[in-house]
Design a protein around this motif. Sequence first.
Motif, PDB file in Angstrom:
ATOM      1  N   GLU A 181       1.042  -1.493   0.097  1.00 52.62           N
ATOM      2  CA  GLU A 181       0.310  -0.014   0.247  1.00 52.62           C
ATOM      3  C   GLU A 181       1.409   1.548   0.427  1.00 52.62           C
ATOM      4  OE1 GLU A 181      -3.125  -2.857   0.885  1.00 52.62           O
ATOM      5  OE2 GLU A 181      -0.527  -3.069   1.891  1.00 52.62           O
ATOM      6  N   PHE A 182       2.424   1.426   0.808  1.00 52.66           N
ATOM      7  CA  PHE A 182       2.862   2.421   0.473  1.00 52.66           C
ATOM      8  C   PHE A 182       3.820   2.631  -0.297  1.00 52.66           C
ATOM      9  CE2 PHE A 182       0.454   2.394   4.998  1.00 52.66           C
ATOM     10  CZ  PHE A 182       0.536   3.680   4.887  1.00 52.66           C
ATOM     11  N   ALA A 183       4.333   1.437  -0.928  1.00 50.28           N
ATOM     12  CA  ALA A 183       5.250   1.724  -2.073  1.00 50.28           C
ATOM     13  C   ALA A 183       3.564   1.761  -3.418  1.00 50.28           C
ATOM     14  CB  ALA A 183       4.976   0.106  -2.977  1.00 50.28           C
ATOM     15  N   ILE A 184       2.423   2.236  -3.363  1.00 53.03           N
ATOM     16  CA  ILE A 184       1.180   2.095  -4.222  1.00 53.03           C
ATOM     17  C   ILE A 184       1.317   3.695  -3.864  1.00 53.03           C
ATOM     18  CG2 ILE A 184      -1.015   2.346  -4.589  1.00 53.03           C
ATOM     19  CD1 ILE A 184      -0.734  -0.739  -4.703  1.00 53.03           C
ATOM     20  N   LEU A 229       1.690  -1.222   9.247  1.00 53.89           N
ATOM     21  CA  LEU A 229       1.753  -0.213   8.471  1.00 53.89           C
ATOM     22  C   LEU A 229       2.952  -0.360   8.043  1.00 53.89           C
ATOM     23  CD1 LEU A 229      -0.677   2.683   8.785  1.00 53.89           C
ATOM     24  CD2 LEU A 229      -1.093   0.490   8.430  1.00 53.89           C
ATOM     25  N   CYS A 230       3.573  -0.183   6.691  1.00 56.03           N
ATOM     26  CA  CYS A 230       4.787  -1.165   6.655  1.00 56.03           C
ATOM     27  C   CYS A 230       5.781  -0.522   5.785  1.00 56.03           C
ATOM     28  CB  CYS A 230       5.356  -2.276   6.537  1.00 56.03           C
ATOM     29  SG  CYS A 230       6.397  -3.150   6.387  1.00 56.03           S
ATOM     30  N   TYR A 231       6.242   0.207   5.644  1.00 56.92           N
ATOM     31  CA  TYR A 231       7.795   0.790   4.560  1.00 56.92           C
ATOM     32  C   TYR A 231       8.551  -0.428   3.933  1.00 56.92           C
ATOM     33  CZ  TYR A 231       5.853   5.351   4.002  1.00 56.92           C
ATOM     34  OH  TYR A 231       5.191   5.839   3.630  1.00 56.92           O
ATOM     35  N   GLY A 232       8.393  -2.237   3.845  1.00 61.65           N
ATOM     36  CA  GLY A 232       8.506  -2.611   3.495  1.00 61.65           C
ATOM     37  C   GLY A 232      10.408  -3.071   4.719  1.00 61.65           C
ATOM     38  N   ASP A 233      11.253  -4.403   4.109  1.00 62.50           N
ATOM     39  CA  ASP A 233      12.081  -4.789   5.009  1.00 62.50           C
ATOM     40  C   ASP A 233      12.266  -6.056   4.224  1.00 62.50           C
ATOM     41  OD1 ASP A 233      12.908  -5.333   7.415  1.00 62.50           O
ATOM     42  OD2 ASP A 233      12.187  -7.675   7.785  1.00 62.50           O
ATOM     43  N   VAL A 234      13.464  -6.101   2.715  1.00 62.48           N
ATOM     44  CA  VAL A 234      13.740  -6.317   2.157  1.00 62.48           C
ATOM     45  C   VAL A 234      15.501  -6.294   3.238  1.00 62.48           C
ATOM     46  CG1 VAL A 234      15.438  -6.728   0.660  1.00 62.48           C
ATOM     47  CG2 VAL A 234      12.638  -7.116   0.493  1.00 62.48           C
ATOM     48  N   ALA A 235      16.368  -6.838   2.955  1.00 64.36           N
ATOM     49  CA  ALA A 235      17.684  -6.787   4.492  1.00 64.36           C
ATOM     50  C   ALA A 235      17.939  -5.305   5.500  1.00 64.36           C
ATOM     51  CB  ALA A 235      19.080  -6.466   2.251  1.00 64.36           C
ATOM     52  N   GLU A 236      16.680  -5.752   5.570  1.00 65.98           N
ATOM     53  CA  GLU A 236      16.811  -4.164   6.764  1.00 65.98           C
ATOM     54  C   GLU A 236      16.634  -3.348   6.556  1.00 65.98           C
ATOM     55  OE1 GLU A 236      18.012  -6.491  10.724  1.00 65.98           O
ATOM     56  OE2 GLU A 236      19.547  -6.633   9.784  1.00 65.98           O
ATOM     57  N   LEU A 248       1.627   8.203   7.018  1.00 69.91           N
ATOM     58  CA  LEU A 248       1.191   6.897   7.695  1.00 69.91           C
ATOM     59  C   LEU A 248      -0.153   8.012   8.191  1.00 69.91           C
ATOM     60  CD1 LEU A 248       5.114   6.311   8.558  1.00 69.91           C
ATOM     61  CD2 LEU A 248       2.620   4.957   8.081  1.00 69.91           C
ATOM     62  N   THR A 249      -0.403   8.458   8.520  1.00 69.73           N
ATOM     63  CA  THR A 249      -1.346   9.227   9.776  1.00 69.73           C
ATOM     64  C   THR A 249      -2.531   9.301   8.807  1.00 69.73           C
ATOM     65  OG1 THR A 249       0.182  10.487  11.135  1.00 69.73           O
ATOM     66  CG2 THR A 249      -2.061  11.510  11.085  1.00 69.73           C
ATOM     67  N   ARG A 250      -2.461  10.182   7.409  1.00 72.03           N
ATOM     68  CA  ARG A 250      -3.100  10.415   6.309  1.00 72.03           C
ATOM     69  C   ARG A 250      -4.074   8.710   6.412  1.00 72.03           C
ATOM     70  NH1 ARG A 250      -3.203  12.350   0.170  1.00 72.03           N
ATOM     71  NH2 ARG A 250      -5.271  12.270  -0.135  1.00 72.03           N
ATOM     72  N   PHE A 251      -3.000   7.888   6.073  1.00 65.57           N
ATOM     73  CA  PHE A 251      -3.835   6.814   5.756  1.00 65.57           C
ATOM     74  C   PHE A 251      -4.087   5.586   6.683  1.00 65.57           C
ATOM     75  CE2 PHE A 251      -2.880   1.790   4.705  1.00 65.57           C
ATOM     76  CZ  PHE A 251      -3.554   2.303   3.559  1.00 65.57           C
ATOM     77  N   ALA A 252      -3.496   5.727   7.908  1.00 67.72           N
ATOM     78  CA  ALA A 252      -5.142   4.834   9.432  1.00 67.72           C
ATOM     79  C   ALA A 252      -5.821   5.840   9.005  1.00 67.72           C
ATOM     80  CB  ALA A 252      -3.889   5.792  10.187  1.00 67.72           C
ATOM     81  N   LEU A 263     -11.364  -0.936  14.934  1.00 66.76           N
ATOM     82  CA  LEU A 263      -9.361  -1.800  14.686  1.00 66.76           C
ATOM     83  C   LEU A 263      -8.884  -1.581  16.309  1.00 66.76           C
ATOM     84  CD1 LEU A 263      -7.658  -1.738  12.778  1.00 66.76           C
ATOM     85  CD2 LEU A 263      -6.892   0.675  12.993  1.00 66.76           C
ATOM     86  N   THR A 264      -8.650  -2.715  16.353  1.00 66.91           N
ATOM     87  CA  THR A 264      -7.846  -2.610  18.039  1.00 66.91           C
ATOM     88  C   THR A 264      -6.246  -2.088  18.133  1.00 66.91           C
ATOM     89  OG1 THR A 264      -8.832  -5.573  17.673  1.00 66.91           O
ATOM     90  CG2 THR A 264      -7.312  -4.614  20.080  1.00 66.91           C
ATOM     91  N   TRP A 265      -5.717  -2.688  17.136  1.00 72.45           N
ATOM     92  CA  TRP A 265      -4.649  -1.400  17.283  1.00 72.45           C
ATOM     93  C   TRP A 265      -3.887  -1.429  15.797  1.00 72.45           C
ATOM     94  CZ3 TRP A 265      -4.633  -6.747  16.992  1.00 72.45           C
ATOM     95  CH2 TRP A 265      -3.468  -7.637  16.140  1.00 72.45           C
ATOM     96  N   VAL A 266      -2.900  -0.214  15.750  1.00 74.22           N
ATOM     97  CA  VAL A 266      -2.119   0.403  14.535  1.00 74.22           C
ATOM     98  C   VAL A 266      -1.336  -0.017  15.116  1.00 74.22           C
ATOM     99  CG1 VAL A 266      -1.523   2.391  13.524  1.00 74.22           C
ATOM    100  CG2 VAL A 266      -4.809   2.148  13.789  1.00 74.22           C
ATOM    101  N   HIS A 267       0.007  -0.122  14.345  1.00 67.22           N
ATOM    102  CA  HIS A 267       1.624  -0.651  14.337  1.00 67.22           C
ATOM    103  C   HIS A 267       2.119   0.374  13.237  1.00 67.22           C
ATOM    104  CE1 HIS A 267       5.438  -1.573  13.104  1.00 67.22           C
ATOM    105  NE2 HIS A 267       5.650  -1.434  13.896  1.00 67.22           N
ATOM    106  N   LEU A 268       3.320   1.060  13.761  1.00 66.63           N
ATOM    107  CA  LEU A 268       3.516   2.108  12.482  1.00 66.63           C
ATOM    108  C   LEU A 268       5.261   2.248  12.621  1.00 66.63           C
ATOM    109  CD1 LEU A 268       4.147   5.622  13.026  1.00 66.63           C
ATOM    110  CD2 LEU A 268       1.753   5.529  13.144  1.00 66.63           C
TER     111      LEU A 268
END
Length: 353
Positions: A181-184, A229-236, A248-252, A263-268
Amino acid sequence: MEHTNVTGAHLVGSINFDDAETTMRTAAEHLGDRLKRIPDGEVGERFHWIAFQPGRIAEAEGIERVGDTPIPLRMLDIRPIRIADGVNPASLTLPPLGYAEAALESWETFARLQADGVIPDGTRFQVSLPTPLGVVGSFVRAEDRAAFEPVYEAALARELDAILAAIPHERLAIQWDAALEFAILEQAAYAERGGKRYEWFDDAWGGTSERLARQIDRVPADVEVGVHLCYGDVAEKHFVEPADTANLTRFANLVVAAAHRPLTWVHLPVPIERDDQEFFAALSGLEIPESTELYLGLVHREDGVEGAERRIRAAQQHVRRPFGVATECGFGRAPEGTTIPLFETHRAVAAPH
């Protein structure tokens, strides 16, 4: 040093142990009173998030791999897939995707450990699932994405239904992992500046947030549901570093507004170098209910407690509500031997729930 409004910790999903029981025992031992939920560590074929999905999907009649040469990733072949020529997408029947099978196996371990007193009573079993958009956007040929998306979404819904049918709802938590989603969304901003558009639908913000809200609403009210909510994690590494928390805020906010159930929780995520107030400023506009837990992924193995505390102090200038801590993504691919120190950092900077 525990911070007064920093309460609890969250494990995103992947953890660099080889089996679910080790993951659960170690998490309970080191973070038991900080955790409301414990995952299985995404062991086995799930070691690299969704990379095993092309192999599963390619077993379906009417689906072909793109390219003749396998693209190996340990035991996996991560070549993309396509709908075969002349095949009506509506006729496709996908095989089991593997998520329910893995969850039910790990649930047996979780239930046994909880019955034995290893995992505290009241702790829920966490199952992390990708959004359909993530798999379709990552591994399906571009011209087939629009037609294949409902096929995959229905198959993943069957996986969720099997999990819901087998695990007591009051002991279950579902997490939807939103990374592509965040790549898009970042690509949409690039497209506005004349770059190539990524998504296969018209409205990047509405299309991504409404799709995620639809998955949230598949989870019954008596089952907890959260989003990572994630910005990817390839090779950290992220695929692009977030400039701040504005997207992140706008999307949440859009997702919470579109979902019909709470929603029970949001992680960013919080990048390691961002201990400046400017990064966190947009979070003052986060419009989630007080009942929705917020976890900031500001724990990093490279700088431990000292780094986490710096980022906490910066966050507290703009986040006036309690929040918990986490890593910015899972750490199933982190170096061996880093897990216990990471757990201890979580424990050092967050109070018990």
